[in-house]
Design a protein around this motif. Structure first.
Motif, PDB file in Angstrom:
ATOM      1  N   ASN A   1      -2.282  11.977  -4.818  1.00  0.00           N
ATOM      2  CA  ASN A   1      -1.497  10.827  -5.295  1.00  0.00           C
ATOM      3  C   ASN A   1      -2.394   9.780  -5.936  1.00  0.00           C
ATOM      4  O   ASN A   1      -2.040   8.615  -6.004  1.00  0.00           O
TER       5      ASN A   1
ATOM      6  N   ALA B   1      -4.449   7.713  -5.245  1.00  0.00           N
ATOM      7  CA  ALA B   1      -5.006   6.714  -4.330  1.00  0.00           C
ATOM      8  C   ALA B   1      -5.789   5.636  -5.070  1.00  0.00           C
ATOM      9  O   ALA B   1      -6.889   5.265  -4.671  1.00  0.00           O
ATOM     10  N   LEU B   2      -5.231   5.133  -6.158  1.00  0.00           N
ATOM     11  CA  LEU B   2      -5.872   4.009  -6.849  1.00  0.00           C
ATOM     12  C   LEU B   2      -5.673   2.754  -6.012  1.00  0.00           C
ATOM     13  O   LEU B   2      -4.713   2.651  -5.252  1.00  0.00           O
ATOM     14  N   TYR B   3      -6.592   1.784  -6.159  1.00  0.00           N
ATOM     15  CA  TYR B   3      -6.453   0.530  -5.425  1.00  0.00           C
ATOM     16  C   TYR B   3      -5.441  -0.339  -6.164  1.00  0.00           C
ATOM     17  O   TYR B   3      -5.723  -0.812  -7.275  1.00  0.00           O
ATOM     18  N   PRO B   4      -4.257  -0.559  -5.570  1.00  0.00           N
ATOM     19  CA  PRO B   4      -3.168  -1.186  -6.335  1.00  0.00           C
ATOM     20  C   PRO B   4      -3.449  -2.632  -6.730  1.00  0.00           C
ATOM     21  O   PRO B   4      -2.865  -3.131  -7.684  1.00  0.00           O
ATOM     22  N   HIS B   5      -4.351  -3.318  -5.978  1.00  0.00           N
ATOM     23  CA  HIS B   5      -4.573  -4.732  -6.258  1.00  0.00           C
ATOM     24  C   HIS B   5      -5.705  -4.944  -7.249  1.00  0.00           C
ATOM     25  O   HIS B   5      -6.074  -6.071  -7.529  1.00  0.00           O
ATOM     26  N   MET B   6      -6.273  -3.863  -7.759  1.00  0.00           N
ATOM     27  CA  MET B   6      -7.400  -4.008  -8.674  1.00  0.00           C
ATOM     28  C   MET B   6      -7.020  -3.500 -10.063  1.00  0.00           C
ATOM     29  O   MET B   6      -6.205  -2.596 -10.197  1.00  0.00           O
TER      30      MET B   6
ATOM     31  N   ASN C   1     -11.049  -0.671 -10.419  1.00  0.00           N
ATOM     32  CA  ASN C   1     -10.883   0.611  -9.742  1.00  0.00           C
ATOM     33  C   ASN C   1     -12.057   1.531 -10.058  1.00  0.00           C
ATOM     34  O   ASN C   1     -12.626   2.155  -9.174  1.00  0.00           O
TER      35      ASN C   1
ATOM     36  N   PHE D   1     -15.552   0.106  -8.675  1.00  0.00           N
ATOM     37  CA  PHE D   1     -15.691  -0.252  -7.259  1.00  0.00           C
ATOM     38  C   PHE D   1     -16.884   0.451  -6.589  1.00  0.00           C
ATOM     39  O   PHE D   1     -17.716  -0.186  -5.943  1.00  0.00           O
ATOM     40  N   GLY D   2     -16.975   1.755  -6.801  1.00  0.00           N
ATOM     41  CA  GLY D   2     -18.062   2.523  -6.185  1.00  0.00           C
ATOM     42  C   GLY D   2     -19.432   2.081  -6.678  1.00  0.00           C
ATOM     43  O   GLY D   2     -20.405   2.074  -5.916  1.00  0.00           O
TER      44      GLY D   2
ATOM     45  N   ARG E   1      -3.073  -3.114 -14.287  1.00  0.00           N
ATOM     46  CA  ARG E   1      -3.016  -2.706 -12.882  1.00  0.00           C
ATOM     47  C   ARG E   1      -2.449  -1.290 -12.819  1.00  0.00           C
ATOM     48  O   ARG E   1      -1.682  -0.898 -13.701  1.00  0.00           O
TER      49      ARG E   1
ATOM     50  N   ARG F   1      -0.016   0.006 -11.336  1.00  0.00           N
ATOM     51  CA  ARG F   1       1.439   0.221 -11.430  1.00  0.00           C
ATOM     52  C   ARG F   1       1.970   0.035 -12.842  1.00  0.00           C
ATOM     53  O   ARG F   1       3.125   0.321 -13.122  1.00  0.00           O
TER      54      ARG F   1
ATOM     55  N   ARG G   1     -12.765   7.256 -12.062  1.00  0.00           N
ATOM     56  CA  ARG G   1     -13.383   6.679 -10.866  1.00  0.00           C
ATOM     57  C   ARG G   1     -14.362   7.672 -10.237  1.00  0.00           C
ATOM     58  O   ARG G   1     -15.403   7.287  -9.703  1.00  0.00           O
TER      59      ARG G   1
ATOM     60  N   GLU H   1      -4.555   7.393   2.178  1.00  0.00           N
ATOM     61  CA  GLU H   1      -5.368   7.932   1.082  1.00  0.00           C
ATOM     62  C   GLU H   1      -6.226   6.854   0.426  1.00  0.00           C
ATOM     63  O   GLU H   1      -7.337   7.123  -0.002  1.00  0.00           O
ATOM     64  N   ILE H   2      -5.686   5.619   0.348  1.00  0.00           N
ATOM     65  CA  ILE H   2      -6.424   4.550  -0.327  1.00  0.00           C
ATOM     66  C   ILE H   2      -7.678   4.207   0.464  1.00  0.00           C
ATOM     67  O   ILE H   2      -8.760   4.016  -0.093  1.00  0.00           O
TER      68      ILE H   2
ATOM     69  N   ASP I   1     -15.661   6.573  -2.118  1.00  0.00           N
ATOM     70  CA  ASP I   1     -16.297   5.743  -3.151  1.00  0.00           C
ATOM     71  C   ASP I   1     -17.597   5.121  -2.646  1.00  0.00           C
ATOM     72  O   ASP I   1     -18.340   4.539  -3.427  1.00  0.00           O
TER      73      ASP I   1
ATOM     74  N   LEU J   1      -4.803  -6.079   0.465  1.00  0.00           N
ATOM     75  CA  LEU J   1      -3.478  -5.456   0.371  1.00  0.00           C
ATOM     76  C   LEU J   1      -2.559  -5.974   1.467  1.00  0.00           C
ATOM     77  O   LEU J   1      -1.375  -6.208   1.259  1.00  0.00           O
TER      78      LEU J   1
ATOM     79  N   ARG K   1      -1.292  -9.611   0.901  1.00  0.00           N
ATOM     80  CA  ARG K   1      -0.211  -9.658  -0.079  1.00  0.00           C
ATOM     81  C   ARG K   1       1.145  -9.452   0.575  1.00  0.00           C
ATOM     82  O   ARG K   1       2.099 -10.143   0.269  1.00  0.00           O
TER      83      ARG K   1
END
Lengths: 393, 306
Positions: free
Chosen positions: A83, A85-90, A95, A98-99, A130, A132, A146, B188-189, B196, B211, B214
């Motif tokens: 899925n 698993a992206l960071y939704p707030h970034m 994204n 980040f690493g 973002r 979404r 990523r 998963e996140i 990472d 998160l 929020r």
């Protein structure tokens, strides 16, 4: 880059054995596919390599290092999740970077690397968005970016294409191939889709119920499945199976089911004469089932059967016809230009030179219509069929 | 003609709701505002002896240094409380969602209990525990060799006592909200962050907390409003006391060390000086502060959504 080696790895969840005695070697720079139905242990295996699941027993090496007790962050791997698993707030940029930020790279270096990967994957215009605000295909590319930007030793991919629609999936498959050609990093790719496995993998490992069934290159997997499960799992539509008796009459070996009695090929006869059991499972690929009047080179007239057509699935390029003889069904591939009438009688040519005989109890392949040696001389192939890769270490 | 009929039918349908809103919401609001411009009190209300005095209540309120001390104290009270509610709530929620934690349902029950007991009962229990001579807290402290603490008679300790009580009362709500928020973050996140290269602490700091916060913004704003108007804790534990002398701009003034705006409003209306007009004016100060907070909340929510 590094090789990945799993030595007699077990994973138990309570009493459930998710992975059983798995030994696998993934070579440096190889695109390696773990293929199997859901619940076969392929994702668990990947998660153990990532460090997201503990290993119950056995050893996992990345490079020369035993990583059993190493935290995922210290394994130098990158993973693409089903899925994403992206960071939704970034933002997309954050994204991807980040690493790199966690590794303390300089800001300019980070920007240069993110920009390079983003332009490579066509994400340059999307860096401020973002997750979404992205389409499924774009998210999938961000997840790839990523992973790529980190330049890790190993890529792990858990069904990364399964959330894309069919058209996008074909396109993404092509992109993955191109990607691996340009960045030949060791890649372990989990999928239940045999088409993905065959098109992407340098080698494919087929798993079932937590056990490894076969490791081979896609062509050998298709031509010489090590057992009935692999034979049935790889190839569309799936292989036809029919229980047969082995008859030995005047030096000629026959396979019989009801009124159908087929003489075997010479290569089969050699093996079956020494086979101790008198029952077996015959496997015939739909590709080897033709309408007799459509076939130019009929090798053996005794391989023509009288069948009745039952159902026809039209695919455009070809038609899958379900024929019935006595009590068993035989699926064959018929040219699309040919109209097939339901319930009509047809002469069907079954080419046994591509067929296989499996042990009825264990499912292990006993012999094939064309021996691997003969196939090798014909196609220049090498038989590397083995149940487990014992050449490791 | 038919236009008028349509109009009448439409307003006929919404009339009951409009009347209800006018009666329950608009009328009290307007009435309250109107009181603030009078010298209405318990003494002149029945005799209709009150009169319009313009902005006198407001100017008196704004020039009284006590108003500003109370506002300042209420803000401090709110910040300390909400900060502790949220941070402790998140901490407990994170502990409760750890896979290695045994007896989870029992811990969860214990942590939610303060919320389930009627608050005036638990506040009375705290009040008893803070008793200087017989309270459980001081008994315990003296037993292990400390001096008894003047919980209810020292201004500083009294303020601490009401904060302790209110923190204890408010943590379970924030914990429940945080638990829900944590459950809504896909595992998963977190795993992606590990792969990472993030340590568990970095994952919490950069991924989980942002998160989680929020999802908690509406609850935090609600918490701020509740805490700003928290009456029962102060009233049942200290009644706003102890009385203390404050010197401000050369003036000496006796005021409660733990009074907040809300308890001051109550006292102004129903104790000395029994002035409903002045209390109403103070009420509008609170209303304006909270209105500003709510508008800010809307801004934050829009920002978070982006």
């Amino acid at each position: 880059m590094a090789r990945v080696y799993l030595e007699q790895v077990w994973k138990k969840f309570g009493n459930v054995e998710a992975v059983k005695d798995l030994t696998l070697e993934v070579n440096d720079g190889e695109f390696f596919v773990l293929l199997g139905p859901s619940g076969c242990g392929k994702t668990t295996t990947l998660r153990m390599i990532a460090g997201l699941e503990d290993v119950t027993k056995g050893t996992i090496f990345i490079g020369d290092r035993v990583v059993n007790d190493v935290h995922p962050k210290d394994r130098d791997i990158a993973m693409v999740f089903q899925n994403y698993a992206l960071y939704p707030h970034m933002s997309v940029y954050d994204n991807i970077s980040f690493g790199l930020k966690l590794r303390g790279l300089a800001k300019d270096d980070i920007k240069a690397r993110v920009d390079e990967v983003a332009s490579w994957l066509g994400l340059s215009e999307l860096l401020n968005r973002r997750p979404r605000e992205l389409s499924g295909g774009q998210r999938q590319r961000v997840a790839l970016a990523r992973a790529l930007v980190r330049q890790p030793k190993v890529f792990l991919m858990d069904e990364p294409l399964s959330n894309l629609d069919a058209k996008l999936r074909t396109q993404a498959r092509g992109e993955l191939l191109r990607l691996h050609k340009d960045f030949p990093t060791t890649t372990i790719y989990v999928t239940h889709d045999q088409v993905e496995a065959m098109t992407l993998g340098d080698r494919v490992a087929v798993m079932m119920d937590g056990s490894l069934q076969q490791v081979d290159n896609p062509q050998m997997l298709y031509l010489y499945p090590s057992n009935q499960f692999v034979a049935g799992f790889v190839g569309t539509p799936p292989m036809n199976f029919v229980e047969v008796s082995i008859l030995n009459e005047n030096g000629q070996v026959y396979l019989q089911h009801g009124t159908v009695k087929l003489p075997v090929t010479n290569d089969m006869a050699v093996m079956l004469k020494e086979y101790s059991k008198d029952k077996a499972m015959l496997g015939i690929r739909p590709q080897d089932v033709h309408l007799a009047d459509e076939t130019r080179d009929i090798e053996n007239n005794d391989w023509i059967l009288h069948c009745e057509s039952d159902v026809a699935e039209r695919l455009g390029t070809e038609t899958y016809v379900h024929f019935t003889i006595d009590d068993f069904e035989l699926v064959g591939r018929v040219s699309a230009v040919r109209s097939v009438t339901m319930g009509a009688a047809y002469d069907v040519y079954v080419d046994l030179s591509g067929a296989h005989v499996f042990d009825s109890q264990t499912g292990v392949r006993v012999c094939s219509g064309t021996s691997p040696e003969r196939m090798e001389s014909r196609l220049g192939l090498k038989d590397t069929t083995h149940v487990q890769d014992s050449s490791a270490n | 003609m038919s236009k008028v009929r349509e109009w009448l039918t439409a307003y006929g349908f919404i009339a009951p709701a409009m009347i209800a809103i006018l009666l329950i919401s608009v009328y009290p609001l307007v009435f309250g505002v109107s009181i603030a411009f009078t010298d209405m009190s318990v003494f002149n209300y029945l005799s209709h002896g009150y009169k319009f005095i313009g902005f006198a209540n407001f100017s008196e309120m704004l020039t009284d240094p006590e108003t500003w001390i109370l506002t300042y104290r209420t803000v401090i009270w709110t910040v300390i409380n909400v900060f502790l509610h949220v941070s402790l709530g998140i901490a407990f929620a994170m502990l409760l969602s750890k896979p290695w934690l045994k007896l989870k349902p029992i811990f969860r029950l214990i942590l939610i209990l303060p919320w389930a007991i009627p608050s005036f009962i638990s506040i009375q229990v705290w009040h008893a525990m803070f008793n200087e001579q017989f309270g459980a807290i001081n008994q315990l402290l003296t037993m292990i060799g400390f001096h008894a603490i003047p919980w209810l008679t020292s201004p500083t300790w009294a303020f601490l006592a009401v904060i302790i009580t209110n923190v204890w009362l408010g943590v379970p709500f924030m914990m429940l909200i945080a638990l829900g928020g944590l459950n809504s973050i896909p595992e998963e996140i977190q795993e992606a962050a590990y792969v990472d290269g993030a340590s568990p602490w970095q994952t919490t700091r950069y991924i989980i907390l942002p998160l989680l916060l929020r999802t908690m913004v509406p609850a935090i704003v609600l918490g701020i409003i509740w805490t700003f108007n928290k009456f029962d804790v102060i009233y049942l534990i200290t009644q706003g006391g102890p009385q203390t002398v404050v010197t401000l701009a050369g003036h000496q003034k006796v005021m409660g060390a733990t009074d907040l705006l809300i308890t001051k409003i109550y006292k102004t209306a129903f104790q000395y000086p029994n002035s409903w007009g002045a209390a109403s004016a103070l009420g509008y100060l609170v209303f304006l502060v909270l209105l500003a907070m709510s508008l800010l909340n809307l801004q934050i929510q829009n920002f978070v959504k982006e």
